[in-house]
Design a protein around this motif. Structure first.
Motif, short mmCIF file in Angstrom:
data_model
loop_
_atom_site.label_atom_id
_atom_site.label_comp_id
_atom_site.label_asym_id
_atom_site.label_seq_id
_atom_site.Cartn_x
_atom_site.Cartn_y
_atom_site.Cartn_z
N THR A 57 0.84 -1.20 0.00
CA THR A 57 0.00 0.00 0.00
C THR A 57 0.87 1.25 0.00
O THR A 57 0.61 2.21 -0.72
CB THR A 57 -0.94 0.01 1.22
N ALA A 58 1.94 1.23 0.79
CA ALA A 58 2.86 2.36 0.84
C ALA A 58 3.51 2.59 -0.53
O ALA A 58 3.65 3.73 -0.98
CB ALA A 58 3.93 2.13 1.91
N GLU A 59 3.91 1.52 -1.19
CA GLU A 59 4.53 1.64 -2.51
C GLU A 59 3.54 2.22 -3.52
O GLU A 59 3.90 3.03 -4.37
CB GLU A 59 5.07 0.29 -2.97
N HIS A 65 6.74 8.56 -7.01
CA HIS A 65 8.15 8.77 -6.65
C HIS A 65 9.00 7.50 -6.84
O HIS A 65 10.17 7.48 -6.45
CB HIS A 65 8.26 9.21 -5.19
N SER A 66 8.44 6.46 -7.44
CA SER A 66 9.11 5.16 -7.47
C SER A 66 10.49 5.18 -8.15
O SER A 66 11.35 4.39 -7.79
CB SER A 66 8.22 4.11 -8.13
N PHE A 71 12.74 7.02 -2.76
CA PHE A 71 11.52 6.21 -2.69
C PHE A 71 11.58 5.17 -1.57
O PHE A 71 10.64 5.04 -0.79
CB PHE A 71 11.27 5.53 -4.04
N GLY A 72 12.66 4.44 -1.49
CA GLY A 72 12.79 3.41 -0.46
C GLY A 72 12.69 3.97 0.94
O GLY A 72 12.06 3.39 1.82
#
Length: 151
Positions: A57-59, A65-66, A71-72
């Motif tokens: 869900t967060a991803e 912004h991936s 992003f991480g």
């Protein structure tokens, strides 16, 4: 008669938006203060839940912004503890909530805004808010299931 005729002049449209108290805000015990500010502003809370965001869900939430190097870190932070997911409703709720939050960088956030008063860094800036009607609709659907929002 005149009051009724002119009572909607200058009124902004009623909108729904997604707001979040991030893990740092929950951890620091700021939930009640932030909810108090929302209520004092006059927004109606139509959905509210304490929620541990799954990584998937967060991803999805930070999907735009991936490809960016941070992003991480965004995903790691937002999944590091519980958040408070909030569905707000009111006149001009999207821009109004973003104004209440203040600038993303707390060094640039005005005193009296949530980030100006409470945020410690760009990475831990206490709150999130949708930036457009499209993102509000997408984020509300991401964090609230069908039937979880008040009519």
């Amino acid at each position: 008669m005149l009051a009724g005729k002119y009572s909607t002049l200058g009124a902004m449209p009623t909108e729904r938006t997604f707001a979040m108290i991030k893990p740092d805000g929950v951890r620091r015990g700021l939930t009640a203060e932030i909810l108090r500010r929302i209520e004092l502003k006059g927004y109606r809370t139509v959905g509210l839940k304490l929620y541990q965001i799954p990584r998937e869900t967060a991803e999805s939430h930070y999907g735009e912004h991936s490809a960016k190097p941070f992003f991480g870190e965004l995903v790691d932070f937002i999944t590091s503890g519980p958040v408070v997911a909030i569905a707000l409703e009111g006149e001009n709720a999207i821009a109004g909530w973003r104004s209440m939050m203040g600038a993303t960088n707390p060094a640039n956030a005005a005193p009296g805004t949530i980030r100006g008063d409470f945020a410690t860094s760009v990475g831990e800036n206490v709150t999130h808010g949708s930036d457009s009607p499209e993102s509000a609709q997408r984020e509300l659907a991401l964090f609230f299931a069908e039937g979880e929002l008040l009519k």
